[in-house]
Design an enzyme around this catalytic site. Structure first.
Site, short mmCIF file in Angstrom:
data_model
loop_
_atom_site.label_atom_id
_atom_site.label_comp_id
_atom_site.label_asym_id
_atom_site.label_seq_id
_atom_site.Cartn_x
_atom_site.Cartn_y
_atom_site.Cartn_z
N GLU A 94 -0.93 8.28 0.25
CA GLU A 94 -1.21 7.52 1.46
C GLU A 94 -0.03 6.63 1.83
OE1 GLU A 94 -5.00 5.72 0.62
OE2 GLU A 94 -6.08 7.57 1.06
N CYS A 118 -4.05 -1.14 -13.38
CA CYS A 118 -4.40 -2.52 -13.03
C CYS A 118 -5.87 -2.53 -12.61
CB CYS A 118 -3.50 -3.03 -11.91
SG CYS A 118 -1.76 -3.11 -12.38
N CYS A 121 -7.06 -2.71 -8.80
CA CYS A 121 -6.40 -1.82 -7.84
C CYS A 121 -7.08 -0.46 -7.82
CB CYS A 121 -4.93 -1.66 -8.21
SG CYS A 121 -4.03 -0.54 -7.12
N GLU A 169 3.85 3.08 -9.35
CA GLU A 169 4.79 2.04 -9.79
C GLU A 169 6.21 2.60 -9.58
OE1 GLU A 169 7.22 -0.44 -10.84
OE2 GLU A 169 5.23 -1.28 -11.20
N SER A 200 8.30 -3.23 -4.92
CA SER A 200 7.32 -4.05 -5.64
C SER A 200 7.08 -3.45 -7.02
CB SER A 200 6.01 -4.10 -4.86
OG SER A 200 5.01 -4.80 -5.60
N SER A 222 4.65 -8.39 -9.01
CA SER A 222 3.19 -8.52 -9.11
C SER A 222 2.84 -9.33 -10.35
CB SER A 222 2.55 -7.12 -9.16
OG SER A 222 2.81 -6.42 -7.96
N ILE A 223 2.55 -10.60 -10.16
CA ILE A 223 2.24 -11.49 -11.29
C ILE A 223 0.73 -11.54 -11.53
CG2 ILE A 223 2.43 -13.84 -12.18
CD1 ILE A 223 5.08 -12.38 -12.08
N HIS A 224 -0.04 -12.02 -10.59
CA HIS A 224 -1.51 -11.93 -10.55
C HIS A 224 -2.26 -12.75 -11.61
CE1 HIS A 224 -0.82 -8.96 -7.55
NE2 HIS A 224 -0.42 -8.03 -8.38
N ASN A 301 -9.02 -7.11 -1.75
CA ASN A 301 -9.70 -6.16 -0.88
C ASN A 301 -10.64 -5.30 -1.72
OD1 ASN A 301 -8.28 -6.71 1.71
ND2 ASN A 301 -6.50 -6.10 0.50
N CYS A 344 -4.02 -3.83 0.95
CA CYS A 344 -3.42 -3.89 -0.38
C CYS A 344 -4.46 -3.61 -1.45
CB CYS A 344 -2.81 -5.28 -0.58
SG CYS A 344 -2.05 -5.49 -2.19
#
Length: 373
Positions: A94, A118, A121, A169, A200, A222-224, A301, A344
């Site tokens: 996508e 993750c 995700c 990734e 990213s 991407s820390i999160h 999301n 996202c």
């Protein structure tokens, strides 16, 4: 059996010139062809009128121009367009076009699926199939540019920015991602500024070092989570490359880079009552104090089956204010395309081979595939 033709969309300018040299042609001929490909979107050698007929015939005999096809698309009420791109073997990735007043960003995929798993995700929950080739990566830009009209006015803003934030990734596919980004930046390619191409990553540290030695683009990380204990759960690659190693790698990249203007973008998804407390905001600020960055807070999301919820606006606001008290620039990302599952973390695609055991085996055998060969 006839020899397989060379797909010219797989070649950056160095490789294109090498091919033309092998055919006894001068380098400027390779540059001419790249302009036809990427400035005008031409895929028929006969339309390349400043290339002589003999060379056009040699090219047609030896080469081809093949990009993955758009199999379907959905347009959001906010103008965002999500494309399903057919990459063969029954697989789709996508690609998302996001228009704004002063720019238009294309979110590009680098893999069919993702091996990192993750937990917040959708793509990560689908498993990993394979890496995309150079032509499948740049082909996403090429196809969407055709959809938008290339040099023609279709009423849609042309692509000004590319973000490697789609499925996969990117640092696990360096061998294809680096030449693809070379084509994005090349004056004879898509001719994008290095500040307008963003990669990213979730933190494949050895590959991040290799990226910094090979190419200069904007970096988003991407820390999160504000600590290893929580990040081990949300971003499992943290068990291999914990935050202190990741942050050291980020600082090394900043030191090499002009595209980032001295700082990177930290991505932090806001998960309700998981990583969004004010205490965690203080912890994140202290974690990042020695790493020059701006912070992008991303409202989660939701997708079917997700164990997480989106943080409330009030929790996001309180979290943001704590970070700003420490002097950080904070942006709360506006959710785009969520009505068509293009926001996202929502990209999943049509991945027929979702065998996670295969992904884990490859991760163990190849140290998460960080070589460029």
């Amino acid at each position: 059996m006839s020899e397989k033709k060379i797909n010219l969309l797989d070649l950056d300018r160095k490789a294109m010139r090498a091919l033309f040299a092998d055919m006894g042609e001068k380098p400027f001929r390779a540059d001419q062809l790249m302009k036809w490909l990427y400035h005008f979107g031409v895929s028929d050698f006969e339309e390349m009128t400043n290339i002589n007929k003999v060379l056009r015939q040699k090219l047609a005999a030896r080469c081809e121009i093949v990009a993955p096809e758009i199999s379907s698309f959905q347009k959001s009420t906010d103008g965002t367009i999500k494309f399903a791109i057919n990459v063969g073997q029954g697989q789709e990735v996508e690609t998302v076009y996001i228009p704004e007043d002063d720019r238009a960003t294309l979110c590009v995929s680098s893999q069919v699926g993702c091996a990192l798993e993750c937990t917040f995700c959708s793509t990560g929950q689908q498993g990993f199939n394979r890496n995309l080739t150079v032509s499948e990566i740049v082909g996403q830009i090429w196809r969407v540019s055709h959809f938008l009209g290339f040099a023609k006015d279709t009423g849609e803003r042309p692509i000004t920015n590319v973000v490697m934030m789609g499925m996969g990734e990117p640092l696990l596919n360096l061998a294809n991602v680096i030449p693809a980004m070379d084509i994005m930046l090349d004056d004879f390619g898509f001719s994008l500024s290095k500040r307008r191409v963003t990669l990213s990553t979730s933190g494949v540290v050895p590959a991040l070092d290799k990226l910094g030695d090979a190419i200069d683009v904007a970096l988003a990380v991407s820390i999160h989570a504000p600590n290893d204990e929580l990040r081990d759960i949300l971003v499992p690659i943290n068990k291999k490359y914990p935050l202190d190693e990741f942050l050291a790698g980020i600082r090394r990249y900043i030191a090499k880079s002009n595209a980032n203007r001295g700082r990177v973008t930290v991505e932090y998804v806001m998960l309700d009552h998981i990583n969004d407390s004010t205490d965690q905001a203080h912890e994140l600020a202290k974690l990042m104090k020695d790493t020059p960055c701006k912070v992008n807070l991303i409202p989660f999301n939701p997708y079917p089956g997700s164990p997480y919820g989106r943080s409330s606006n009030s929790r996001i606001d309180r979290f943001s204010k704590v970070l700003m008290e420490y002097g950080f620039t904070v942006i709360v990302r506006k959710t785009r395309g969520d009505d068509i599952d293009a926001a996202c973390g929502q990209l999943a695609g049509d991945i027929r081979d979702r065998t996670k055991r295969l992904a884990k085996k490859r991760m163990q055998e190849n140290q998460i595939s960080v070589t460029m060969n």
